[in-house]
Design a protein around this motif. Structure first.
Motif, PDB file in Angstrom:
ATOM      1  N   LEU A 167     -10.180  -1.347  -1.809  1.00 44.67           N
ATOM      2  CA  LEU A 167      -9.108  -1.282  -2.799  1.00 44.67           C
ATOM      3  C   LEU A 167      -9.607  -0.688  -4.112  1.00 44.67           C
ATOM      4  O   LEU A 167      -8.921   0.122  -4.752  1.00 44.67           O
TER       5      LEU A 167
ATOM      6  N   GLY B 135      -6.640   2.241   1.566  1.00 48.89           N
ATOM      7  CA  GLY B 135      -6.575   0.882   1.047  1.00 48.89           C
ATOM      8  C   GLY B 135      -6.552   0.796  -0.459  1.00 48.89           C
ATOM      9  O   GLY B 135      -6.676  -0.281  -1.025  1.00 48.89           O
ATOM     10  N   GLY B 136      -6.409   1.919  -1.148  1.00 51.31           N
ATOM     11  CA  GLY B 136      -6.361   1.924  -2.603  1.00 51.31           C
ATOM     12  C   GLY B 136      -5.139   2.671  -3.107  1.00 51.31           C
ATOM     13  O   GLY B 136      -4.199   2.949  -2.354  1.00 51.31           O
TER      14      GLY B 136
ATOM     15  N   PHE C 225       0.808  -1.215   0.000  1.00 51.28           N
ATOM     16  CA  PHE C 225       0.000   0.000   0.000  1.00 51.28           C
ATOM     17  C   PHE C 225       0.848   1.276   0.000  1.00 51.28           C
ATOM     18  O   PHE C 225       0.301   2.378  -0.079  1.00 51.28           O
TER      19      PHE C 225
ATOM     20  N   SER D 137      -9.364   3.754  -5.434  1.00 53.05           N
ATOM     21  CA  SER D 137      -8.539   3.922  -6.635  1.00 53.05           C
ATOM     22  C   SER D 137      -9.394   4.653  -7.662  1.00 53.05           C
ATOM     23  O   SER D 137      -9.911   4.045  -8.609  1.00 53.05           O
TER      24      SER D 137
ATOM     25  N   ALA E 109      -5.344  -2.878   4.745  1.00 47.72           N
ATOM     26  CA  ALA E 109      -4.487  -1.698   4.750  1.00 47.72           C
ATOM     27  C   ALA E 109      -4.228  -1.273   6.193  1.00 47.72           C
ATOM     28  O   ALA E 109      -5.136  -1.315   7.028  1.00 47.72           O
TER      29      ALA E 109
END
Length: 439
Positions: free
Chosen positions: A190, A164-165, A140, A194, A158
């Motif tokens: 995730l 977490g992305g 990460f 993002s 994470a």
């Protein structure tokens, strides 16, 4: 005659004694550009060209660090290259990392994070259902990633205080990857964290499931529901033996979707297919395993797939519910040009659907722009033949219909050709091609 002397291999310091080359007169920036175009093995070998080239590869910008032979010596070479390479890493790729070297990835990832790696591919050779590699949380820390491709490993939750992305990620490919600690919430975060994600591929994931018992007393496994939230997504692939409880939020820019949940009965019994298809309304190319349900799974579908030009369905024509579901989808795709059927040839026809019933489902928009149809693994049972007849009689712009027949069916190709030749064709350009598939 004097015996010929044996040639000695060059010493490690051969580059110190090598004569200068004509290339040495070029500017260092140009030499580095040349080296950066080479595969990593060849780039490192240039250190033997001359003294001027000895450390050139170490500062060549954009050098792709790629190994695909899955050997321990290659893993040791990757250690040495990462230790000496001084530039930002554009690509790091190691395919089929062998079991004895799996732990090396835990050292590579922090180094790559520090070098601003943009494209990372790590495939572990051992299957995750045997003994997967557990990725370090340092994954990460790779905040510059634009492409992430992982296979055969588990991803941890994470760490606290770290998203977490990946803020720059545009492509995410996960194959045989598990989320044991955080379950679907880790995967959901995730994707959602993002925001630039354009291409997402989820293949054979491992997600903890809850065991349940159905009405017949059989064990059923249901995953916790989670949502794919990716507002910029253009390509989506989901391939698995199980449903895993995923849902799709509206995808305004989606172009290509492939959903292959093993067989039609692999979908969760709770899945809302109308909601699923509505979220994919802007798709231009769709591949789907048709769900098996007692009733029409797409009944009530109201959205129109204006952009859909290419549709592939893994299905059969053995039950009335699946035939009605298929027609429901086709009626909502007025601009469809290419239609492909992969027939589940192991199923037996349960109900005969005649041409009159199909004609009753006819609308002016159905097959209006259809130009090509392929029916692969056809068994040529009566329902399939009636559907071929229906399409030929209605598709006024049809150019070709390919029927790829399974071996072992009861009727010969000659008999089938004679029968199809009797079908009325609305399009004067429509041609039918029939051949046997040989395995």
């Amino acid at each position: 005659m004097e015996a010929r002397r044996k040639r000695r291999p060059p010493s490690p310091d051969a580059a110190d004694d090598a004569a200068p080359t004509n290339l040495d007169s070029l500017p260092t920036e140009m030499l580095e550009k040349i080296v950066s175009c080479l595969p990593i093995r060849d780039a490192v070998r240039t250190s033997a060209v001359s003294r001027a080239w000895r450390h050139l590869w170490e500062s060549a910008p954009g050098l792709a660090l790629e190994w695909d032979d899955g050997a321990d010596p290659a893993a040791r070479a990757a250690d040495a290259v990462l230790a000496r390479y001084s530039r930002a890493v554009r690509i790091f790729r190691f395919v089929y990392l062998p079991v004895p070297s799996s732990s090396r990835a835990d050292c590579w990832v922090p180094l790559l994070a520090g070098k601003g790696v943009q494209a990372l591919q790590l495939w572990f050779i051992k299957k995750r259902d045997v003994e997967p590699h557990y990725m370090s949380v340092s994954i990460f820390s790779c905040r510059e990633l634009t492409h992430l491709n992982l296979a055969g490993c588990d991803i941890p939750a994470a760490p606290s205080g770290l998203a977490g992305g990946f803020p720059n990620l545009t492509s995410l490919y996960l194959h045989d990857v598990g989320f044991p600690e955080s379950g679907v919430r880790g995967l959901e975060a995730l994707i959602a964290e993002s925001p630039l994600l354009e291409a997402l591929s989820l293949n054979d994931l491992w997600i903890p499931e809850e065991e349940d018992e159905d009405d017949d007393g059989d064990q059923d496994y249901e995953s916790e529901a989670w949502v794919i939230q990716a507002p910029n997504l253009r390509e989506l692939t989901i391939e698995s033996e199980y449903d895993h409880g995923w849902q799709i939020e509206e995808l305004p820019f989606i172009e290509q979707v492939e959903i292959r949940c093993g067989i039609s009965r692999s979908y969760s019994s709770n899945r809302d297919f109308v909601k699923l298809l509505t979220g994919l309304a802007r798709v231009s190319k769709l591949e789907l395993v048709m769900p098996w349900r007692e009733d029409n799974a797409f009944e009530g579908l109201s959205c129109t797939f204006e952009n859909l030009k290419d549709l592939s369905l893994r299905t059969d024509f053995c039950t009335l519910s699946i035939i009605l579901s298929t027609l429901c989808l086709l009626k909502n795709a007025p601009n469809l040009e290419k239609l492909f059927f992969e027939i589940c040839c192991c199923n037996l026809q349960e109900f005969e659907v005649g041409v009159d019933l199909l004609n009753a489902e006819w609308t002016d928009s159905l097959f209006a722009n259809l130009r090509s149809v392929t029916m692969e693994l056809a068994t040529c049972q009566s329902n399939e033949m009636h559907f071929i007849q229906f399409v030929l009689s209605k598709a006024r712009n049809l150019q070709e219909f390919h029927v790829l027949v399974c071996e072992g069916r009861s009727r010969s190709n000659e008999e089938l050709i004679v029968e199809i030749a009797k079908y009325r064709r609305t399009s004067p350009e429509a041609k039918v091609f029939l051949r046997t598939m040989v395995f």
